[in-house]
Design a protein around this motif. Structure first.
Motif, PDB file in Angstrom:
ATOM      1  N   VAL A 102       0.650   3.660 -12.632  1.00  0.00           N
ATOM      2  CA  VAL A 102       0.086   4.860 -13.258  1.00  0.00           C
ATOM      3  C   VAL A 102      -0.942   5.519 -12.342  1.00  0.00           C
ATOM      4  O   VAL A 102      -1.046   6.750 -12.298  1.00  0.00           O
ATOM      5  CB  VAL A 102      -0.544   4.501 -14.624  1.00  0.00           C
ATOM      6  N   ARG A 103      -1.669   4.723 -11.589  1.00  0.00           N
ATOM      7  CA  ARG A 103      -2.654   5.280 -10.658  1.00  0.00           C
ATOM      8  C   ARG A 103      -1.972   6.070  -9.550  1.00  0.00           C
ATOM      9  O   ARG A 103      -2.460   7.135  -9.134  1.00  0.00           O
ATOM     10  CB  ARG A 103      -3.490   4.141 -10.076  1.00  0.00           C
ATOM     11  N   ARG A 104      -0.820   5.596  -9.092  1.00  0.00           N
ATOM     12  CA  ARG A 104      -0.132   6.264  -7.980  1.00  0.00           C
ATOM     13  C   ARG A 104       0.786   7.385  -8.448  1.00  0.00           C
ATOM     14  O   ARG A 104       0.971   8.373  -7.737  1.00  0.00           O
ATOM     15  CB  ARG A 104       0.663   5.229  -7.177  1.00  0.00           C
ATOM     16  N   ARG A 105       1.383   7.216  -9.620  1.00  0.00           N
ATOM     17  CA  ARG A 105       2.277   8.253 -10.157  1.00  0.00           C
ATOM     18  C   ARG A 105       1.957   8.434 -11.639  1.00  0.00           C
ATOM     19  O   ARG A 105       2.664   7.929 -12.515  1.00  0.00           O
ATOM     20  CB  ARG A 105       3.743   7.848  -9.955  1.00  0.00           C
ATOM     21  N   PRO A 106       0.899   9.182 -11.942  1.00  0.00           N
ATOM     22  CA  PRO A 106       0.393   9.264 -13.321  1.00  0.00           C
ATOM     23  C   PRO A 106       1.170  10.191 -14.250  1.00  0.00           C
ATOM     24  O   PRO A 106       0.989  10.114 -15.463  1.00  0.00           O
ATOM     25  CB  PRO A 106      -1.033   9.782 -13.128  1.00  0.00           C
ATOM     26  N   LEU A 107       2.010  11.066 -13.719  1.00  0.00           N
ATOM     27  CA  LEU A 107       2.599  12.103 -14.567  1.00  0.00           C
ATOM     28  C   LEU A 107       3.763  11.638 -15.441  1.00  0.00           C
ATOM     29  O   LEU A 107       3.817  11.987 -16.624  1.00  0.00           O
ATOM     30  CB  LEU A 107       3.036  13.300 -13.716  1.00  0.00           C
ATOM     31  N   PRO A 108       4.738  10.868 -14.941  1.00  0.00           N
ATOM     32  CA  PRO A 108       5.881  10.515 -15.807  1.00  0.00           C
ATOM     33  C   PRO A 108       5.457   9.735 -17.048  1.00  0.00           C
ATOM     34  O   PRO A 108       4.716   8.753 -16.960  1.00  0.00           O
ATOM     35  CB  PRO A 108       6.762   9.655 -14.889  1.00  0.00           C
ATOM     36  N   ALA A 109       5.927  10.174 -18.200  1.00  0.00           N
ATOM     37  CA  ALA A 109       5.583   9.502 -19.454  1.00  0.00           C
ATOM     38  C   ALA A 109       6.092   8.066 -19.474  1.00  0.00           C
ATOM     39  O   ALA A 109       5.473   7.181 -20.077  1.00  0.00           O
ATOM     40  CB  ALA A 109       6.162  10.276 -20.630  1.00  0.00           C
ATOM     41  N   GLU A 110       7.223   7.823 -18.815  1.00  0.00           N
ATOM     42  CA  GLU A 110       7.793   6.479 -18.808  1.00  0.00           C
ATOM     43  C   GLU A 110       6.837   5.471 -18.165  1.00  0.00           C
ATOM     44  O   GLU A 110       6.819   4.296 -18.542  1.00  0.00           O
ATOM     45  CB  GLU A 110       9.124   6.475 -18.048  1.00  0.00           C
ATOM     46  N   HIS A 111       6.020   5.928 -17.215  1.00  0.00           N
ATOM     47  CA  HIS A 111       5.080   5.029 -16.561  1.00  0.00           C
ATOM     48  C   HIS A 111       3.971   4.625 -17.532  1.00  0.00           C
ATOM     49  O   HIS A 111       3.519   3.474 -17.522  1.00  0.00           O
ATOM     50  CB  HIS A 111       4.487   5.688 -15.317  1.00  0.00           C
ATOM     51  N   LEU A 112       3.550   5.556 -18.366  1.00  0.00           N
ATOM     52  CA  LEU A 112       2.559   5.223 -19.387  1.00  0.00           C
ATOM     53  C   LEU A 112       3.150   4.281 -20.433  1.00  0.00           C
ATOM     54  O   LEU A 112       2.449   3.427 -20.983  1.00  0.00           O
ATOM     55  CB  LEU A 112       2.048   6.500 -20.052  1.00  0.00           C
ATOM     56  N   THR A 113       4.430   4.444 -20.709  1.00  0.00           N
ATOM     57  CA  THR A 113       5.093   3.529 -21.642  1.00  0.00           C
ATOM     58  C   THR A 113       5.092   2.106 -21.093  1.00  0.00           C
ATOM     59  O   THR A 113       4.844   1.143 -21.822  1.00  0.00           O
ATOM     60  CB  THR A 113       6.540   3.995 -21.899  1.00  0.00           C
ATOM     61  N   LEU A 114       5.353   1.977 -19.783  1.00  0.00           N
ATOM     62  CA  LEU A 114       5.311   0.653 -19.156  1.00  0.00           C
ATOM     63  C   LEU A 114       3.887   0.096 -19.168  1.00  0.00           C
ATOM     64  O   LEU A 114       3.686  -1.112 -19.378  1.00  0.00           O
ATOM     65  CB  LEU A 114       5.832   0.737 -17.719  1.00  0.00           C
ATOM     66  N   LEU A 115       2.902   0.975 -18.953  1.00  0.00           N
ATOM     67  CA  LEU A 115       1.514   0.523 -19.016  1.00  0.00           C
ATOM     68  C   LEU A 115       1.190   0.004 -20.417  1.00  0.00           C
ATOM     69  O   LEU A 115       0.535  -1.042 -20.569  1.00  0.00           O
ATOM     70  CB  LEU A 115       0.565   1.661 -18.642  1.00  0.00           C
ATOM     71  N   ALA A 116       1.650   0.716 -21.437  1.00  0.00           N
ATOM     72  CA  ALA A 116       1.410   0.276 -22.812  1.00  0.00           C
ATOM     73  C   ALA A 116       2.050  -1.088 -23.055  1.00  0.00           C
ATOM     74  O   ALA A 116       1.459  -1.954 -23.705  1.00  0.00           O
ATOM     75  CB  ALA A 116       1.958   1.308 -23.796  1.00  0.00           C
ATOM     76  N   ALA A 117       3.247  -1.274 -22.537  1.00  0.00           N
ATOM     77  CA  ALA A 117       3.924  -2.565 -22.701  1.00  0.00           C
ATOM     78  C   ALA A 117       3.145  -3.678 -22.012  1.00  0.00           C
ATOM     79  O   ALA A 117       3.003  -4.788 -22.545  1.00  0.00           O
ATOM     80  CB  ALA A 117       5.342  -2.487 -22.153  1.00  0.00           C
ATOM     81  N   ALA A 118       2.637  -3.377 -20.824  1.00  0.00           N
ATOM     82  CA  ALA A 118       1.861  -4.386 -20.097  1.00  0.00           C
ATOM     83  C   ALA A 118       0.547  -4.682 -20.811  1.00  0.00           C
ATOM     84  O   ALA A 118       0.111  -5.842 -20.872  1.00  0.00           O
ATOM     85  CB  ALA A 118       1.590  -3.897 -18.671  1.00  0.00           C
ATOM     86  N   GLN A 119      -0.082  -3.653 -21.350  1.00  0.00           N
ATOM     87  CA  GLN A 119      -1.328  -3.856 -22.094  1.00  0.00           C
ATOM     88  C   GLN A 119      -1.082  -4.706 -23.340  1.00  0.00           C
ATOM     89  O   GLN A 119      -1.882  -5.597 -23.665  1.00  0.00           O
ATOM     90  CB  GLN A 119      -1.936  -2.501 -22.457  1.00  0.00           C
ATOM     91  N   PRO A 126       0.805  -1.235   0.000  1.00  0.00           N
ATOM     92  CA  PRO A 126       0.000   0.000   0.000  1.00  0.00           C
ATOM     93  C   PRO A 126       0.833   1.278   0.000  1.00  0.00           C
ATOM     94  O   PRO A 126       0.313   2.351  -0.318  1.00  0.00           O
ATOM     95  CB  PRO A 126      -0.814  -0.112   1.292  1.00  0.00           C
ATOM     96  N   LEU A 127       2.111   1.178   0.368  1.00  0.00           N
ATOM     97  CA  LEU A 127       2.962   2.363   0.477  1.00  0.00           C
ATOM     98  C   LEU A 127       3.855   2.567  -0.741  1.00  0.00           C
ATOM     99  O   LEU A 127       4.626   3.519  -0.787  1.00  0.00           O
ATOM    100  CB  LEU A 127       3.840   2.266   1.736  1.00  0.00           C
ATOM    101  N   ARG A 128       3.757   1.693  -1.722  1.00  0.00           N
ATOM    102  CA  ARG A 128       4.654   1.780  -2.869  1.00  0.00           C
ATOM    103  C   ARG A 128       4.257   2.910  -3.808  1.00  0.00           C
ATOM    104  O   ARG A 128       3.145   2.937  -4.331  1.00  0.00           O
ATOM    105  CB  ARG A 128       4.664   0.463  -3.652  1.00  0.00           C
ATOM    106  N   ALA A 129       5.186   3.828  -4.009  1.00  0.00           N
ATOM    107  CA  ALA A 129       5.027   4.877  -5.022  1.00  0.00           C
ATOM    108  C   ALA A 129       6.263   4.814  -5.904  1.00  0.00           C
ATOM    109  O   ALA A 129       6.223   4.333  -7.025  1.00  0.00           O
ATOM    110  CB  ALA A 129       4.877   6.245  -4.365  1.00  0.00           C
ATOM    111  N   TYR A 130       7.410   5.231  -5.351  1.00  0.00           N
ATOM    112  CA  TYR A 130       8.671   5.101  -6.082  1.00  0.00           C
ATOM    113  C   TYR A 130       9.029   3.617  -6.253  1.00  0.00           C
ATOM    114  O   TYR A 130       9.575   3.219  -7.279  1.00  0.00           O
ATOM    115  CB  TYR A 130       9.787   5.834  -5.351  1.00  0.00           C
ATOM    116  N   ALA A 131       8.720   2.799  -5.259  1.00  0.00           N
ATOM    117  CA  ALA A 131       9.038   1.375  -5.331  1.00  0.00           C
ATOM    118  C   ALA A 131       8.199   0.648  -6.374  1.00  0.00           C
ATOM    119  O   ALA A 131       8.574  -0.435  -6.831  1.00  0.00           O
ATOM    120  CB  ALA A 131       8.822   0.731  -3.961  1.00  0.00           C
ATOM    121  N   GLN A 132       7.089   1.253  -6.772  1.00  0.00           N
ATOM    122  CA  GLN A 132       6.217   0.577  -7.726  1.00  0.00           C
ATOM    123  C   GLN A 132       6.850   0.463  -9.104  1.00  0.00           C
ATOM    124  O   GLN A 132       6.542  -0.457  -9.871  1.00  0.00           O
ATOM    125  CB  GLN A 132       4.878   1.315  -7.813  1.00  0.00           C
ATOM    126  N   LEU A 133       7.760   1.381  -9.424  1.00  0.00           N
ATOM    127  CA  LEU A 133       8.404   1.339 -10.739  1.00  0.00           C
ATOM    128  C   LEU A 133       9.247   0.080 -10.927  1.00  0.00           C
ATOM    129  O   LEU A 133       9.046  -0.657 -11.898  1.00  0.00           O
ATOM    130  CB  LEU A 133       9.244   2.605 -10.955  1.00  0.00           C
TER     131      LEU A 133
END
Length: 250
Positions: free
Chosen positions: A70-87, A40-47
């Motif tokens: 992405v829900r916890r840290r939605p702003l960095p573009a790299e996180h959306l890139t990882l979401l796209a890869a997972a999708q 529940p506390l993962r923000a930076y650790a979630q990456l």
């Protein structure tokens, strides 16, 4: 007695929460501690947790971790890139296309997103958008020359086409990377494309450095003497010393 127990429990809880948050922050510098952070506390650790999940074989788990990221840290573009890869890993191609497009809009310095959006633009016949994404990749020092050279014919190969025109407009408006264009362009762009784009930039009134331009022409001459001579002729009006023998620049 009960009050003292509650107070002690509260202090323990606050201490545990503080320790967890500190550990989460440490995960940004040391990804190896990420699994130690309570979920529940993962923000930076979630990456790093998401990156590790993407390397595994459980597509559903990877998608869940990426969505959490992405829900916890939605702003960095790299996180959306990882979401796209997972999708994409989970077979959600349409969602992945949307996510990578948003990542490309948000993060011009994310090379993975830029390359993906460039290929989407090419597939859709949008040469102008492909050229803008190519320019973003071109400006990034980390982008391999081999990747730029492989993409250039598709993006900038049409003489006088939309791709070349758009790239030249982006370049003309960005004097700070003229030197990079003159140093890298002769190596990675098709010779004729480099010559035509450089000439367009000169015609726009942009002030390319004559010494750097001369060096670029010399490199280009080793690949295509004809393209080099045509660029030298086009540049002679601004840089008289670059005029080929027998020409008379105004």
């Amino acid at each position: 007695m009960i009050g003292r127990i509650l107070w002690t429990a509260t202090l323990i809880g606050v201490g545990a929460l503080t320790a967890g948050l500190q550990l989460d922050r440490q995960a940004e510098r040391d990804p190896s501690v990420a699994p130690l952070v309570p979920a529940p506390l993962r923000a930076y650790a979630q990456l790093p947790i998401t990156a590790a999940a993407l390397q595994g074989t459980d597509a559903a788990a990877a998608l869940a971790e990426a969505e959490t990221l992405v829900r916890r840290r939605p702003l960095p573009a790299e996180h959306l890139t990882l979401l796209a890869a997972a999708q994409a890993k989970a077979g959600e191609a349409e969602a992945a296309t949307f996510s990578i497009a948003v990542a490309g809009e948000r993060g011009w310095r994310d090379p993975v997103a830029q390359e993906a959006v460039l290929r989407i633009a090419l597939a859709g016949g949008d040469q102008a958008e492909a050229a803008r994404r190519y320019a973003a990749l071109f400006r990034a020092p980390a982008t391999p020359d081999a990747l730029l050279a492989s993409l250039a014919p598709e993006v900038l190969g049409e003489p006088g086409g939309t791709g070349q025109q758009t790239f030249a407009e982006v370049l003309a408006a960005a004097p700070r990377w003229h030197a990079q264009f003159l140093e890298r362009g002769p190596r990675v762009l098709p010779p004729e494309a480099f010559a035509l784009i450089a000439a367009k930039v000169l015609l726009s009134g942009a002030k390319l450095d004559c010494g750097q331009l001369g060096t670029g022409i010399a490199v280009l001459r080793g690949r295509d003497a004809g393209a080099a001579e045509r660029l030298a002729t086009a540049a002679a009006g601004r840089c008289r010393e670059l005029a080929p023998p027998g020409t008379f620049p105004l």
